[in-house]
Motif scaffolding. Structure first.
Motif, short mmCIF file in Angstrom:
data_model
loop_
_atom_site.label_atom_id
_atom_site.label_comp_id
_atom_site.label_asym_id
_atom_site.label_seq_id
_atom_site.Cartn_x
_atom_site.Cartn_y
_atom_site.Cartn_z
N PHE A 1 -37.71 73.73 51.85
CA PHE A 1 -38.18 74.98 52.19
C PHE A 1 -38.08 75.59 51.45
CE2 PHE A 1 -37.88 79.33 53.96
CZ PHE A 1 -38.84 79.43 54.84
N LEU A 2 -36.73 75.57 50.44
CA LEU A 2 -36.94 76.59 48.88
C LEU A 2 -37.48 75.75 48.22
CD1 LEU A 2 -32.75 76.44 49.57
CD2 LEU A 2 -34.40 78.27 49.73
N LYS B 1 -40.05 88.83 53.67
CA LYS B 1 -38.25 89.02 54.52
C LYS B 1 -37.39 88.22 52.83
CE LYS B 1 -39.41 89.56 58.99
NZ LYS B 1 -39.18 89.20 60.01
N PRO B 2 -36.56 88.33 52.92
CA PRO B 2 -35.48 87.16 52.04
C PRO B 2 -36.12 85.92 52.87
CG PRO B 2 -34.19 89.18 52.63
CD PRO B 2 -35.38 89.70 53.69
N VAL B 3 -35.75 84.76 51.70
CA VAL B 3 -35.98 83.59 52.14
C VAL B 3 -34.55 82.08 53.30
CG1 VAL B 3 -36.15 81.15 51.19
CG2 VAL B 3 -36.89 82.96 49.87
N TRP B 4 -33.95 83.44 53.36
CA TRP B 4 -32.77 82.94 54.14
C TRP B 4 -33.51 83.11 55.27
CZ3 TRP B 4 -30.67 86.01 57.10
CH2 TRP B 4 -29.96 87.06 56.89
N ARG B 5 -33.87 84.45 55.52
CA ARG B 5 -34.09 84.93 56.75
C ARG B 5 -35.84 84.25 57.24
NH1 ARG B 5 -34.68 90.90 58.26
NH2 ARG B 5 -35.57 89.97 60.15
N GLN B 6 -36.95 84.01 55.68
CA GLN B 6 -37.43 83.38 56.56
C GLN B 6 -37.36 82.00 57.35
OE1 GLN B 6 -40.65 83.42 53.24
NE2 GLN B 6 -39.69 85.20 52.22
#
Length: 307
Positions: free
Chosen positions: A24-25, A59-64
């Motif tokens: 994902f990252l 949204k921030p990546v961690w929330r995505q």
């Protein structure tokens, strides 16, 4: 055995989360998906903001990631940028790639193990030398060269096959693409089986079986082959996921609309939902294949027991 399976399933959870997080990252930093969605002409700020909000990219990546994983456990892999659910793409792509992988694995097992047993029992003879040279050539030649060469000879010049596979992708049409996909793995299986057979042929249990007067065929199949197949099964088990994920080149050459084709299109168009969704399923395939391989060890070698 049951406790071992439960323990392995629990161990698969952090591996699955870590692998999907890494993918994902990586996908989210490979480029701007909105720029790829708009094409050559850049989107105006209002349109770009609307698209980011629609696909949750604001949204921030961690929330995505948390939103994505929550949807995955409900069977929702998101929506591609063309508005089509990723699960619909999977429903058309995975059956094709599964058929291609089945053909490749069957050819890998039948041809690779057969050649490995023959050369392992005749180590140092001309047939052994010939097979070793042939497998070395197959390993050295890139897959796209092998695929294009077979497509040109068998499909264009000789007309034995269709140069491009039809949308139905029947098993008969996938024999040559499956051979291309499995060519390098087949060569490794041959060499691995040959080495294992040649080593175990000098073992004490084989000498004992021969001294007891057992038929040669039974000594090979019941004693020598079963113990020699453990490293081969390990390779084939991990290779199943690699074949499904590494079919991009083969599917492009023969115009097969499977997982490799969808991954290629997703990367080309920077479609993060498609790429992450397909890779998530491939991670599960890898984990399940490894678990099945471990359980198969006890079938091949009765000395192996799982507590």
């Amino acid at each position: 055995m049951g406790r071992y399976v439960v323990r392995r399933l629990l161990q698969m959870i952090p591996v699955f989360v870590g692998a999907t997080l890494l993918i994902f990252l990586m996908v989210n930093v490979m480029g701007d998906p909105i720029a790829g969605l708009c094409g050559e002409r850049a989107c105006d700020p209002a349109t770009a903001a609307q698209l980011k909000k629609e696909f949750g990219l604001d949204k921030p990546v961690w929330r995505q990631y948390l939103t994505y994983m929550g949807n995955v456990f409900t069977g929702d892999f998101g929506t591609a940028f063309n508005g089509q659910p990723v699960t619909e793409l999977m429903s058309t792509a995975f059956p094709v790639t599964i058929r291609l992988t089945v053909v490749a694995v069957v050819l890998e097992i039948v041809i690779g193990i057969t050649l490995g047993v023959v050369t392992g029992l005749r180590r140092g003879r001309p047939v052994d030398t010939g097979v070793l040279l042939a497998t070395l050539v197959v390993i050295s030649v890139p897959t796209f060269v092998t695929g294009l060469l077979l497509q040109l000879l068998l499909g264009v010049q000789w007309g034995w096959i269709r140069p491009s596979v039809s949308p139905d992708a029947a098993f008969g049409e996938l024999i040559v693409p499956g051979l291309v996909l499995a060519s390098v793995s087949l060569a490794y299986v041959t060499r691995l089986t040959r080495t294992s057979i040649a080593e175990n042929k000098r073992s004490d249990y084989v000498r004992t079986a021969v001294a007891k007067g057992l038929p040669r065929g039974r000594v090979i199949t019941r004693h020598l082959l079963r113990n020699s197949l453990i490293p081969v099964v390990t390779f084939i088990g991990t290779d199943i996921g690699a074949l499904m994920g590494g079919a991009i080149v083969t599917e492009r050459i023969f115009n097969i609309h499977g997982v490799g084709y969808q991954l290629y299109q997703g990367i080309l168009r920077q479609n993060t939902q498609t790429v992450v969704g397909f890779v998530t399923v491939l991670v599960l395939v890898f984990l399940v294949a490894n678990l099945l391989v471990d359980l198969l060890y006890a079938v091949l070698d009765p000395r192996i027991r799982y507590a």
